[in-house]
Enzyme design. Structure first.
Site, PDB file in Angstrom:
ATOM      1  N   ASP A   7      37.843  33.931  35.062  1.00 41.72           N
ATOM      2  CA  ASP A   7      38.854  34.338  36.026  1.00 41.72           C
ATOM      3  C   ASP A   7      38.341  35.618  36.691  1.00 41.72           C
ATOM      4  O   ASP A   7      37.367  36.227  36.215  1.00 41.72           O
ATOM      5  CB  ASP A   7      40.170  34.576  35.280  1.00 41.72           C
ATOM      6  CG  ASP A   7      41.243  35.149  36.177  1.00 41.72           C
ATOM      7  OD1 ASP A   7      41.459  34.601  37.269  1.00 41.72           O
ATOM      8  OD2 ASP A   7      41.865  36.159  35.776  1.00 41.72           O
ATOM      9  N   ASP A   9      40.675  38.401  38.749  1.00 45.92           N
ATOM     10  CA  ASP A   9      41.602  39.526  38.649  1.00 45.92           C
ATOM     11  C   ASP A   9      41.960  39.797  37.197  1.00 45.92           C
ATOM     12  O   ASP A   9      42.463  38.918  36.496  1.00 45.92           O
ATOM     13  CB  ASP A   9      42.882  39.235  39.444  1.00 45.92           C
ATOM     14  CG  ASP A   9      42.631  39.166  40.945  1.00 45.92           C
ATOM     15  OD1 ASP A   9      41.602  39.691  41.400  1.00 45.92           O
ATOM     16  OD2 ASP A   9      43.474  38.585  41.662  1.00 45.92           O
ATOM     17  N   ASP A 167      42.672  36.807  31.399  1.00 48.68           N
ATOM     18  CA  ASP A 167      43.577  37.899  31.012  1.00 48.68           C
ATOM     19  C   ASP A 167      45.039  37.505  31.152  1.00 48.68           C
ATOM     20  O   ASP A 167      45.911  38.174  30.600  1.00 48.68           O
ATOM     21  CB  ASP A 167      43.328  39.120  31.897  1.00 48.68           C
ATOM     22  CG  ASP A 167      43.833  38.894  33.322  1.00 48.68           C
ATOM     23  OD1 ASP A 167      44.754  39.609  33.758  1.00 48.68           O
ATOM     24  OD2 ASP A 167      43.324  37.986  34.003  1.00 48.68           O
TER      25      ASP A 167
END
Length: 220
Positions: A7, A9, A167
């Site tokens: 991922d 961000d 995250d």
């Protein structure tokens, strides 16, 4: 050999505080609900921008108006974050180690291609990624696994031979749903909140290529 899918961000860069601020400002400007950390983590983090706009603004605004509003939000985010773009600690060393071991690398982010390029163009290792999948390239957002399955397909690696770094709660769910190994990074959530994952790290100084390879050598 396995592949690693990241991922962006909150995973490659710790930019979520800047997204949080600009989403909060946009919601306040248009008298929407208050963007609390809880709302951001549950409803906004890891979700494509226009999906968010349609959920919270579509009752009062047209698609074109929402696109303009989102573009203004994005411009403000870029202006605020541009001076501070930096990789999560240890990331460049870790990516180089993976690449040197023959691991295929991809980015699979719900962000737009423009936002992904904004970040990767400021980092010294964009060339290490063989595949980049942006949010608009898939029809179903995380926690649907489609974006990770698309990355695996483009890498020509079976899903069960991939590891996802995430995250967000929606991203962890998507990685698990794709049948991939999942490593959670605690930029946005605690290790307990991210479960179930195969491993939790606070940054990339805590993990090596050998650690990741070992995940594929044991039976779940």
């Amino acid at each position: 050999m396995y592949a690693a899918i990241f991922d962006m961000d909150g995973t490659l860069v710790d930019n979520n505080p800047y997204h949080f601020k600009t989403w909060k400002n946009l919601f306040e400007q248009y008298n929407r609900v208050e963007v609390t950390p809880e709302l951001y983590n549950e409803k906004l983090s890891g979700v494509p921008g226009m999906v968010i706009m349609r959920e919270f603004f579509a009752d009062d605004y047209t698609e074109e108006q929402m696109k303009d509003m989102f573009e203004a939000k994005t411009l403000q985010y870029k202006q605020d974050y541009a001076p501070y773009v930096a990789p999560v600690n240890g990331l460049e060393r870790f990516l180089t180690e993976l690449k040197n071991a023959g691991v295929k690398l991809a980015v699979a982010s719900s962000a737009t291609a423009s936002n992904i390029d904004f970040i990767l163009s400021k980092l010294p290792f964009k060339h290490l990624f063989e595949v980049i999948i942006d949010g608009p390239r898939v029809s179903k957002a995380k926690p649907n696994p489609q974006i990770f399955l698309k990355a695996a397909e483009d890498l020509d690696v079976r899903p069960e031979n991939c590891v996802v770094f995430e995250d967000s709660l929606s991203g962890v769910k998507a990685g698990n749903a794709a049948g991939m190994k999942v490593i959670g990074i605690t930029t946005s959530h605690t290790g307990e909140e991210l479960q179930p994952v195969h491993r939790v790290i606070t940054d990339y100084s805590e993990i090596t290529e050998r650690d990741v390879a070992a995940l594929f050598e044991v039976n779940d």
